[in-house]
Design an enzyme around this catalytic site. Structure first.
Site, PDB file in Angstrom:
ATOM      1  CB  CYS A  86      -0.760   0.066   1.110  1.00  0.00           C
ATOM      2  SG  CYS A  86      -1.894  -1.492   1.622  1.00  0.00           S
ATOM      3  CG  HIS A 335      -6.206   1.782   0.365  1.00  0.00           C
ATOM      4  ND1 HIS A 335      -5.278   2.261  -0.201  1.00  0.00           N
ATOM      5  CD2 HIS A 335      -5.970   0.694   0.968  1.00  0.00           C
ATOM      6  CE1 HIS A 335      -4.159   1.723   0.276  1.00  0.00           C
ATOM      7  NE2 HIS A 335      -4.618   0.702   0.987  1.00  0.00           N
TER       8      HIS A 335
END
Length: 392
Positions: A86, A335
């Site tokens: 991420c 996200h």
């Protein structure tokens, strides 16, 4: 080290777009980015590019980076794919800034892209899990909601943090996203509604977690001494920090903090010549509401024991002394894994320049510095960036 400036930033709309391609997402972000450069810039002026992405879901197994620069009109540029889970785009930004600071490039691009809806939900869950320690976490049956729930529970146990703080973070970020035209989830939420949502992994409900998101973002950096070619209002890259830790949470010295965040933050603050108390706004990695809670102490915004009070007393609200995730964060804005880091930079770029897309969400930052915090997995890798309009 050569001073570095940020002269452009763009982002696609974040959301679930199963019929869109990787290229179309990057084209949207690139057009927005090039269009944000006040005096214009040609793709041929880019010397280096770095593209963050975790996994393209089988749509493109190799050469994703040149495919993205091709879509953005930068055919021929030296480009590299950055994968740090991420934190991929946060590290792409770090590498682009380092390329400029070292003198290897006058102008560099950092971008990120992720397409998460081109696989069935069951397969999405499988490949998302490989960002942890596959042998000792995923194959043992845990997942990221479970891991972050453990970290959060430990924080609650050690410091008496009330569960209400978790749901207050989720409500704040989801409500902040309402005014963000590029956010995925634009529905105001109260803490009570967040607490009443279906259970995910105690203490988290579904409202306390980010969703599955497609999106892209892009930034343009250059030597600060040539920034006036492109804009009269450059954003200064004041500090860069990076850190890592054991990928598996159970191997770490503490389950209630992310040491990688602390290492990265110390580096970024030292390079910027500031202390945490000078940060005026932050975009932090809230893949789960508990992750934002942990970041308050890890980034030095407060003592660990005061993290719950920081949000419950309104200090991290849009009108508080330290707005956190004014964009909606990962929970509200979305996200798209490989895009998140440069998406955070996009938000801060426009906030610093007073050019937020919706005036209702524009912060009054003055000349104070701001911070982006991008985490890979459950803390295996972290990038922290400090930006401002003026150098110390």
């Amino acid at each position: 080290m050569i001073p570095v400036a940020l002269v452009g930033a763009g982002q696609s709309v974040y959301g679930a777009f199963p019929d869109r391609s990787l290229k179309s997402l990057m084209v949207e972000a690139a057009q927005d980015c090039f269009g944000s450069v006040d005096k214009g810039i040609a793709p041929g002026e880019i010397d280096e590019a770095f593209v963050g992405t975790l996994n393209t879901g089988g749509a493109q197994l190799g050469n994703v980076a040149p495919l993205m620069t091709e879509a953005a009109g930068m055919v021929g540029v030296s480009v590299a794919h950055v994968e740090n889970a991420c934190a991929s785009a946060g590290y792409a930004f770090r590498l682009a800034a380092m390329a400029v600071a070292s003198g290897m490039a006058d102008v560099a691009v950092a971008a990120g892209v992720e397409k998460m809806t081109d696989l069935p939900r069951e397969r999405n869950r499988l490949w998302l899990g490989i960002s942890g320690d596959v042998e000792w976490e995923r194959l043992a049956g845990t997942n990221f909601p479970g891991i972050y729930a453990m970290l959060t529970r430990r924080h609650m146990f050690e410091f008496g943090t009330p569960e209400a703080a978790i749901h207050a973070i989720a409500a704040k970020n989801r409500t902040n996203a309402v005014d963000n035209p590029k956010a995925q989830f634009r529905r105001a939420t109260t803490p009570e509604q967040a607490a009443a949502a279906p259970n995910l992994a105690s203490p988290f409900t579904l409202s306390d977690a980010c969703g599955v998101t497609d999106g892209a973002s892009m930034t343009i950096l250059c030597r600060a001494d040539i920034a006036e070619r492109y804009t009269d209002r450059p954003v200064q890259v004041l500090g860069l920090g990076g850190g890592s830790d054991y990928v598996a949470a159970h191997d770490r010295a503490s389950m209630s903090r992310l040491e990688a965040t602390r290492r990265a933050a110390r580096q970024a603050y030292a390079q910027a010549g500031i202390d945490p108390g000078q940060i005026r706004a932050a975009e932090v990695h809230d893949c789960f509401a508990g992750a934002e809670l942990l970041s308050y102490g890890d980034l030095g915004f407060c003592d660990e024991a005061d993290a719950g009070a920081l949000v419950l007393d309104g200090h991290t609200a849009r009108d508080g002394r330290l707005p956190v995730n004014n964009s909606g964060g990962l929970i509200g804005k979305g996200h798209p894994i490989g895009s998140t880091g440069t998406g955070q930079i996009y938000e801060l770029f426009h906030q610093l320049r007073g050019s937020a897309a919706n005036p209702d969400r524009q912060l009054d930052l003055g000349s104070a510095p701001v911070l982006a915090h991008n985490v890979g997995g459950s803390g295996g890798s972290v990038a922290v960036t400090v930006l401002g309009m003026e150098r110390a």
